[in-house]
Write an enzyme that holds these catalytic residues in place. Structure first.
Site, mmCIF file in Angstrom:
data_model
loop_
_atom_site.group_PDB
_atom_site.id
_atom_site.type_symbol
_atom_site.label_atom_id
_atom_site.label_comp_id
_atom_site.label_asym_id
_atom_site.label_seq_id
_atom_site.Cartn_x
_atom_site.Cartn_y
_atom_site.Cartn_z
ATOM 1 N N HIS A 82 -20.330 3.081 -9.077
ATOM 2 C CA HIS A 82 -19.567 3.975 -9.947
ATOM 3 C C HIS A 82 -18.097 3.640 -9.784
ATOM 4 O O HIS A 82 -17.628 3.431 -8.671
ATOM 5 C CB HIS A 82 -19.789 5.447 -9.584
ATOM 6 C CG HIS A 82 -18.963 6.363 -10.424
ATOM 7 N ND1 HIS A 82 -19.337 6.704 -11.706
ATOM 8 C CD2 HIS A 82 -17.757 6.944 -10.214
ATOM 9 C CE1 HIS A 82 -18.405 7.483 -12.236
ATOM 10 N NE2 HIS A 82 -17.436 7.639 -11.348
ATOM 11 N N ASP A 161 -23.781 19.436 -15.490
ATOM 12 C CA ASP A 161 -22.503 18.722 -15.506
ATOM 13 C C ASP A 161 -21.973 18.559 -16.919
ATOM 14 O O ASP A 161 -20.780 18.699 -17.174
ATOM 15 C CB ASP A 161 -22.643 17.347 -14.839
ATOM 16 C CG ASP A 161 -21.313 16.610 -14.906
ATOM 17 O OD1 ASP A 161 -20.346 17.116 -14.324
ATOM 18 O OD2 ASP A 161 -21.226 15.577 -15.592
ATOM 19 N N ARG A 168 -14.517 22.390 -18.292
ATOM 20 C CA ARG A 168 -13.335 22.039 -17.480
ATOM 21 C C ARG A 168 -12.291 21.351 -18.339
ATOM 22 O O ARG A 168 -11.087 21.533 -18.156
ATOM 23 C CB ARG A 168 -13.760 21.119 -16.331
ATOM 24 C CG ARG A 168 -14.514 21.848 -15.217
ATOM 25 C CD ARG A 168 -15.183 20.867 -14.280
ATOM 26 N NE ARG A 168 -14.257 19.904 -13.726
ATOM 27 C CZ ARG A 168 -14.571 18.642 -13.405
ATOM 28 N NH1 ARG A 168 -15.804 18.195 -13.574
ATOM 29 N NH2 ARG A 168 -13.681 17.839 -12.916
ATOM 30 N N SER A 183 -19.258 16.464 -9.897
ATOM 31 C CA SER A 183 -19.645 16.002 -11.223
ATOM 32 C C SER A 183 -20.210 14.570 -11.149
ATOM 33 O O SER A 183 -21.288 14.278 -11.664
ATOM 34 C CB SER A 183 -18.404 16.065 -12.122
ATOM 35 O OG SER A 183 -18.570 15.297 -13.266
ATOM 36 N N LYS A 187 -24.677 13.300 -11.051
ATOM 37 C CA LYS A 187 -25.309 12.359 -11.987
ATOM 38 C C LYS A 187 -25.851 11.143 -11.239
ATOM 39 O O LYS A 187 -26.951 10.666 -11.514
ATOM 40 C CB LYS A 187 -24.280 11.919 -13.037
ATOM 41 C CG LYS A 187 -23.896 13.046 -13.977
ATOM 42 C CD LYS A 187 -22.768 12.682 -14.923
ATOM 43 C CE LYS A 187 -21.445 12.654 -14.243
ATOM 44 N NZ LYS A 187 -20.269 12.727 -15.090
HETATM 45 N N1 URA Z 1 -15.809 11.591 -14.156
HETATM 46 C C1 URA Z 1 -16.842 12.461 -14.093
HETATM 47 O O1 URA Z 1 -17.982 12.071 -14.308
HETATM 48 N N2 URA Z 1 -16.582 13.744 -13.783
HETATM 49 C C2 URA Z 1 -15.342 14.204 -13.529
HETATM 50 O O2 URA Z 1 -15.184 15.376 -13.232
HETATM 51 C C3 URA Z 1 -14.269 13.302 -13.607
HETATM 52 C C4 URA Z 1 -14.529 11.994 -13.924
#
Ligand code: URA
Length: 433
Positions: A82, A161, A168, A183, A187
């Site tokens: 990621h 999320d 948010r 968040s 995932k």
């Molecule tokens: N990327 C995400 O997946 N979530 C966040 O809160 C910020 C960046």
């Protein structure tokens, strides 16, 4: 349990239990807790932060609102990566095929670009026919066949999320470290992976500009992943100027293919190889990091990484001929050179401003539903530290429908030329595990 009691407790700086967090997350996802209470809690977290126990409990309950992929049938280690995102960051498109060519299963679930940063899915969709919306069964079949699959977030994965992020975004609570960590990890942990290699960017074009903030975010994500029994490594890497030379969707696919041919920009090649090596190393398919580095380099030099990219493009419905002939990718109507007004050394290429200029040209989205033009963007002819003469090209602008004047003006301000070259910045600032 009542949502209002939990909001008040957090507001007053008290810790919520795992059970209370799960109650709130499930209630919000199902719709029994309304947006206004969720935004109040998010704001309370923004100001009061989260304890270590809360930081672990939140992503776990978010993940449990959806499907957790079981990839147990794949006979080998499953590792994803990621990146917190940056400008010109197309490393995923290079390192994922390299790691897969070394025997790692890479179930890659990515996001779209928003604001000044690009998204892997948008880049892949510039390849004619490429489908990022495979169902989970199709995704599993592609992974089984070629060790690599590249899809977008599905509604079944961490639905909490999806809902919370949208909230948010409009309530000023995106920039909360525990909420960002939860968040991302909710995932990633749903992907059925054994290990994860994080790239947390730092610098002008990064989500976290200061290195200490990037480190703190990386540490929070490592703690979450460990708590959930996964191997996690985080690289803190530089995003003070765009990575590589290309910024824009099809242009970045061209540069990724060139890099997989061994003809890419040095910074992009080096970071892609290093991150792929960490994936191979944490997967345990090579005995240690140095052996992993050698395996990954061999996959680049032999062309195995490029063949893997070609294979996944074909399996996901895209035109695999782009790997042999990048002229098949979308091309902008015209190119314009931005030239240096004076001679000297390139002292700064402000990544955030370059990303913003690319978005104005149509390469990125201002809002979630904005349309992308795959062909437009920039190719940097000079990078930080390069010598430049007055009148030499600094950037080639690839423009289509939208007038490029504002983007060109921003680029002119984003690039600073000085009498001396600045001290070089490291590509990898730190490795945390
Ligand atoms: N990327 C995400 O997946 N979530 C966040 O809160 C910020 C960046």
């Amino acid at each position: 349990m009542r949502a209002v009691d939990l909001i008040e407790r957090k507001r007053d700086g008290h810790e919520l239990t795992g059970e209370e967090i799960a109650f709130f997350v499930e209630g919000y996802t199902r719709g029994t807790i309304p947006d206004y209470q969720a935004s109040a809690l998010a704001m309370a977290v923004f100001f009061k932060g989260k304890t270590a126990a809360e930081t672990g409990a939140l992503p776990e309950s978010m993940m449990r609102t959806g499907e957790v992929l079981d990839l147990g049938e794949l006979p080998g280690p499953k590792v994803d990566k990621h990146s917190t995102g940056g400008v010109g960051d197309k490393t995923s498109l290079i390192l994922a095929p390299l790691a897969a060519a070394c025997g790692v299963y890479v179930p890659m679930i990515s996001g779209r670009g928003l604001g000044h940063t690009g998204g892997t899915l948008d880049k892949l969709e510039s390849i004619a026919g490429f489908r990022v919306d495979l169902g989970l069964d199709e995704f599993r079949a592609v992974l089984r066949r070629c060790h690599l699959g590249m899809i977008g977030q599905t509604p079944q994965i961490a639905p909490a999320d999806r809902k919370l992020y949208a909230l948010r975004d409009v309530t000023g609570t995106v920039e909360s470290r525990p909420l960002i960590a939860a968040s991302i990890m909710s995932k990633k942990m749903a992907e059925g992976i054994d290990a994860l290699v994080l790239d947390v960017k730092t610098g002008d074009g990064a989500f976290m500009v200061r290195e200490e903030d990037s480190r703190a975010l990386a540490e929070a994500m490592i703690a979450i992943g460990r708590g959930m029994g996964r191997r996690i490594v985080a690289l803190i890497t530089d995003m003070d100027q765009p990575l590589g030379r290309a910024v824009g969707n099809a242009l970045e696919i061209v540069e990724s293919i060139e890099t997989l041919r061994g003809q890419g920009p040095k910074d992009l090649e080096a970071l892609s190889l290093e991150r792929a090596a960490w994936m191979v190393s944490v997967a345990g398919v090579a005995p240690g990091l140095d052996a992993a580095r050698a395996r990954v380099r061999e996959a680049l030099v032999s062309g195995a990484g490029l063949r893997k990219f070609q294979e996944v493009i074909a399996l996901q419905g895209g035109d695999p001929r782009v790997c042999d002939d990048t002229a098949l990718l979308p091309r902008a109507e015209r190119t314009i050179e931005v030239r240096a007004e004076r001679g000297g050394y390139v002292a700064k290429i402000a990544a955030h401003a370059v990303g913003h200029a690319a978005m104005l040209l149509g390469a990125g989205r201002e809002r979630v539903d904005s349309r992308i033009d795959p062909a437009v963007g920039f190719v940097l002819r000079k990078k930080v530290g390069d010598a430049v003469e007055a009148g030499e090209p600094l950037v080639t602008v690839h423009a289509d429908g939208r007038p490029p004047e504002e983007a060109i003006a921003i680029l002119g301000r984003a690039i600073r030329i000085a009498p001396q070259a600045p001290p070089p910045r490291p590509l990898v600032h730190a490795i945390l595990s």
